[in-house]
Every structure is written in structure tokens, then in C-alpha cells.
Design an enzyme around this catalytic site. Structure first.
Site, PDB file in Angstrom:
ATOM      1  N   TRP A  88     -19.697   0.719 -94.284  1.00 18.37           N
ATOM      2  CA  TRP A  88     -21.143   0.763 -94.065  1.00 18.37           C
ATOM      3  C   TRP A  88     -21.900   0.678 -95.386  1.00 18.37           C
ATOM      4  CZ3 TRP A  88     -24.729  -0.846 -91.451  1.00 18.37           C
ATOM      5  CH2 TRP A  88     -25.943  -0.201 -91.182  1.00 18.37           C
ATOM      6  N   PHE A  95     -19.219  14.810 -99.434  1.00 16.43           N
ATOM      7  CA  PHE A  95     -19.237  14.523-100.868  1.00 16.43           C
ATOM      8  C   PHE A  95     -20.641  14.594-101.470  1.00 16.43           C
ATOM      9  CE2 PHE A  95     -15.490  11.856 -99.445  1.00 16.43           C
ATOM     10  CZ  PHE A  95     -14.536  12.770 -99.874  1.00 16.43           C
ATOM     11  N   LYS A 109     -26.446  12.623 -80.629  1.00 11.33           N
ATOM     12  CA  LYS A 109     -25.901  11.579 -79.733  1.00 11.33           C
ATOM     13  C   LYS A 109     -24.377  11.617 -79.680  1.00 11.33           C
ATOM     14  CE  LYS A 109     -24.708   8.624 -83.277  1.00 11.33           C
ATOM     15  NZ  LYS A 109     -23.569   7.709 -83.502  1.00 11.33           N
ATOM     16  N   ARG A 133     -16.397   5.897 -81.081  1.00  8.41           N
ATOM     17  CA  ARG A 133     -15.096   6.579 -81.084  1.00  8.41           C
ATOM     18  C   ARG A 133     -15.157   7.956 -80.442  1.00  8.41           C
ATOM     19  NH1 ARG A 133     -13.592   7.737 -87.422  1.00  8.41           N
ATOM     20  NH2 ARG A 133     -15.334   9.099 -87.947  1.00  8.41           N
TER      21      ARG A 133
END
Length: 426
Positions: free
Chosen positions: A21, A122, A282, A348
Site C-alpha cells: 500500500w 511502528f 468495519k 481477509r
């Protein structure tokens, strides 16, 4: 769209992160900086976590007769040579003005627009490394979906970045599957950016009369204000620095110019909290939708779960971010309903929940088998949201979000979901 006009300087842009991304967003941004040389420096820096890899044999760049293909090389060297992120976004041509840089401090040096696109865990460490190396008046956009939730509070990742670095940061989220965007298949996104008052170049009258504004000498200089409101309507602890007047103002126009492409349509709004919450909640709804899909209950059942889920997403936002969240962010924007539909159709979280029911195993077992060590965002978010609601005695207000967590915990069965959605006790 924004134009340079009288501005003598241009914005330098850096993308912090280079996964699939991150690389897809960097591709978009570099295409636009090249097309708008009046506003942006053409070269875009992309910070890359350095690692040594060998070009995969499946890559279009693989050449069995070349040591460049058959021996390990640093990822930044391969990206800059092939103009292709051969590990995380293979076989997608990246613009030649996109430069991979293994040094975080060098890549953000002198950049007035910082785009963050990396795993949320991170954020803290990388921001600590960036302190003292960024322009004090820089502005940011976080492409990191979701929010940080615990029993005490809900925190936006964009505000975590802003607080750490002392800058203002907006958020990008939407129905965006990285590979599809990189392949230039049409999609749209939502960018939430609420320009701080000191970024305005237009003085505001201090007072008005029935005849109109008071004399021009009585004007409020917004650039003298160093305070701005956070997503909960409170005064932020960050004291912002005003960008120089010789740079184009970072407003909705320039944000859209930087991100909008013929294949990637952008809507810019001011509701940072709504856009961020949509990207988190969501995932819980997607798990619930996957559960009913695994039972074979069909499209009607999935639609019912999505409808109730959308209502609870709106309710959560209005209840805990009442000063800023707008209902239409969830019902009209890509970051709301569109992202919900995509996630509940093939994301997923949906797929793993569906498989867990079909295989009659826990979703954690499916994670181990299908995700190569990665964790589902929906399961952790469901747990965090449950404890946040429980700490406030609000579980009964969100029967779907809470019911999904209880199914994940094994307290109730998937077959109980319709009753749970109606608030019936189990």
C-alpha cells in the site's frame, strides 16, 4: 485545483513506508508531483526498511544470466534500478522520480508534506527517530487504517503521529485494495484533512455589524494562532508552527491535487475522526458478515449484518466523538459504506471468519493456517472495543459489535447472532 500563483517555493513530499500500500500511494503521489511542477518538487522520497533480497524467479525482471538477479541485493538498490518494488508490489512500474531511501532521517529532510503508510505498531518508534529531522511546519497524511483502542480511550493514529512530531496530520482511508489501485483499476478514497486555523492566508474579521464587517484594520490574524482542536473538540497540546508564506497553503485543493488520479478518485472532507473510525470498526462487522456467510445463510443475512453494523459505526462515532464526527462520512464516503461493503465481500477478516465456521475451528486457527504469521485486525479491534464499551457501561448500545466479540470468545454461537443483533440476552 490549486495553482502556484505568487508562491516562490514548492512542497517536497516524502512517503514513510514501502509495503504494497505504501508503494501504491507513492506511485500515485510521484505521478502527480511530476504533473504539477508549479506546486511540488518532482522528486518524491520513499523511506524503505532496508533488507537484502534476491529477485524472485517469477519477476519480469529476473534474468538467470545476471548477477543482479541471482545474487542478493539491497531492496532500495533493486527498487531504484528496476523502478519496481520487486518484493512488496512486484511487476508494477513505479515512476522514475520516486526514489527509495533506506535512511529515514535523510528521506524526510526538508519535506513539507509527509505521508505515513506503515504498520501501526511502528508509529511510535519511527516518529521518535524522525524528531529533530523534519521541518517544524510540516503537515502529514496518515494512510494507516484504524484507531488505537483500550479501556481508557480511543486514539486516532493521525493524532498519535501529530502529537509525537508536533505537526498536524490528516487521514486517508477508503475501499482501497493496494494491488487493484497499483494496477490502475478504478477506485476512490476519502482524505480527511481539517486545516488548522493558522494555515489560513485569509484574515477573519474580529467582529461584524449589520452593515458588514468592521474596518479592515480590525482583523484577526489567524497565522498568529498556534492552537487547534483535536478530534474530540479539545484544544490540542501540540503548538503548531505556521508554514512559510512563500509555500502554497496546504488546503483541500492541494491535498486533492497530490492524490487524485484518473483511476483513483479523491474526496476531501474535514471529518478525521469519522474517516479513521470507519477503517477500524468495519473490520468487526466484516467478521460478523463472514460468520453468517460460513453458515450459508445467503446474501440477505449478510446485508442485514452490514446494515446493523453501519448503524453501530455511526452511533459509536457520534457517541464518543460528538464534536466532530458527521453521519455522512459513514453513509456517503468511500471511507465509510464503500469500505464496509468491500471488507464484507472479500476482505481477509470476512474470509477467515467464513472459513472458521465452515471448518468448525476457531478463527485463530484459520489465522495461523492462512495469514503467514499476520494477525487479523478485526479480532483485536473487537476485543479492544468491547473493553472500551464495558468500561463505560455501554455494551447494550452496540449489540452487533459486542455480540461479535462474544462469538469470538466462544461465549455464544454464530447461530445466536440474529438474536444478539436485536439485543436479546444469551
Amino acid at each position: 485545483m490549486a495553482t502556484l500563483g505568487a508562491y516562490s517555493k514548492k512542497h517536497k513530499v516524502t512517503v514513510v513506508g514501502s509495503g504494497n500500500w505504501g508503494s501504491a500511494i507513492a506511485k500515485i503521489v510521484a505521478e502527480n508531483t511530476k504533473e504539477h511542477p508549479d506546486l511540488f518538487e518532482e522528486e518524491v522520497q520513499m523511506w524503505v526498511f532496508e533488507e537484502e533480497i534476491t529477485v524472485p524467479k517469477t519477476s519480469k525482471h529476473y534474468d538467470a544470466g545476471s548477477k543482479f538477479s541471482t545474487q542478493p541485493h539491497k531492496l532500495t538498490k533493486l527498487i531504484n534500478h528496476f523502478h519496481d518494488n520487486v518484493k512488496y508490489l512486484p511487476d508494477i512500474a513505479l515512476p522514475t522520480n520516486l526514489i527509495a531511501n533506506p535512511s529515514l532521517q535523510e528521506s524526510v529532510h526538508d519535506s513539507s508534506i509527509l505521508i505515513f503508510n506503515l504498520p501501526h505498531q511502528f508509529i511510535g518508534g519511527l516518529c521518535d527517530q524522525m524528531k529533530g529531522h523534519i521541518l517544524p511546519y510540516a503537515r502529514g497524511i496518515s494512510c494507516i487504517k484504524g484507531v488505537s483502542v483500550d479501556s481508557e480511550d480511543v486514539r486516532l493514529f493521525s493524532e498519535s503521529i501529530g502529537d509525537k512530531l508536533g505537526i498536524y496530520c490528516g487521514a486517508l482511508s477508503g475501499a482501497n485494495i493496494a494491488n487493484e489501485v497499483a494496477q490502475e483499476k478504478f477506485s476512490e478514497t476519502t482524505i480527511a484533512y481539517d486545516p488548522p486555523p493558522m494555515d489560513s492566508r485569509n484574515p477573519t474579521p474580529k467582529a461584524t455589524t449589520p452593515q458588514g464587517p468592521t474596518p479592515s484594520s480590525s482583523q484577526l490574524d489567524l497565522t498568529a494562532i498556534d492552537e487547534h482542536k483535536d478530534s474530540k473538540g479539545k484544544t490540542s497540546k501540540v503548538k503548531l508552527i505556521v508554514p512559510p508564506s512563500d509555500l502554497p497553503p496546504i488546503d483541500h485543493d492541494i491535498i486533492k491535487t497530490l492524490f487524485h488520479r484518473p483511476y483513483f478518485h479523491v474526496q476531501v472532507v474535514s471529518d478525521v475522526a469519522g474517516v479513521s473510525l470507519g477503517g477500524a470498526l468495519k473490520n468487526i462487522v466484516a467478521i460478523a458478515t463472514g460468520f453468517v456467510a460460513g453458515l450459508g445463510w445467503g446474501d440477505n443475512a449478510k446485508a442485514a449484518v452490514m446494515r446493523v453494523g453501519l448503524l453501530e459505526m455511526v452511533k459509536f462515532g457520534k457517541m464518543f466523538f460528538s464534536n466532530n464526527v458527521q453521519t455522512k462520512t459513514f453513509t456517503e464516503e468511500s471511507a465509510g459504506v464503500a469500505d464496509l461493503i468491500t471488507s464484507c465481500s472479500g476482505g481477509r477478516n470476512y474470509r477467515c471468519a467464513k472459513m472458521s465456521v465452515e471448518r468448525k475451528v476457531s478463527i485463530q486457527e484459520v489465522e495461523k493456517e492462512e495469514l503467514n504469521g499476520q494477525m487479523l485486525q478485526g479480532t483485536s479491534t473487537a476485543e479492544d472495543v468491547f473493553h472500551f464499551l464495558k468500561a463505560r457501561g455501554k455494551e447494550s448500545e452496540f449489540p452487533l459489535l459486542v455480540g461479535t466479540y462474544r462469538i469470538l470468545q466462544g461465549e455464544v454461537s454464530v447461530e445466536d447472532l440474529p438474536d444478539l443483533m436485536e439485543g436479546k440476552k444469551k
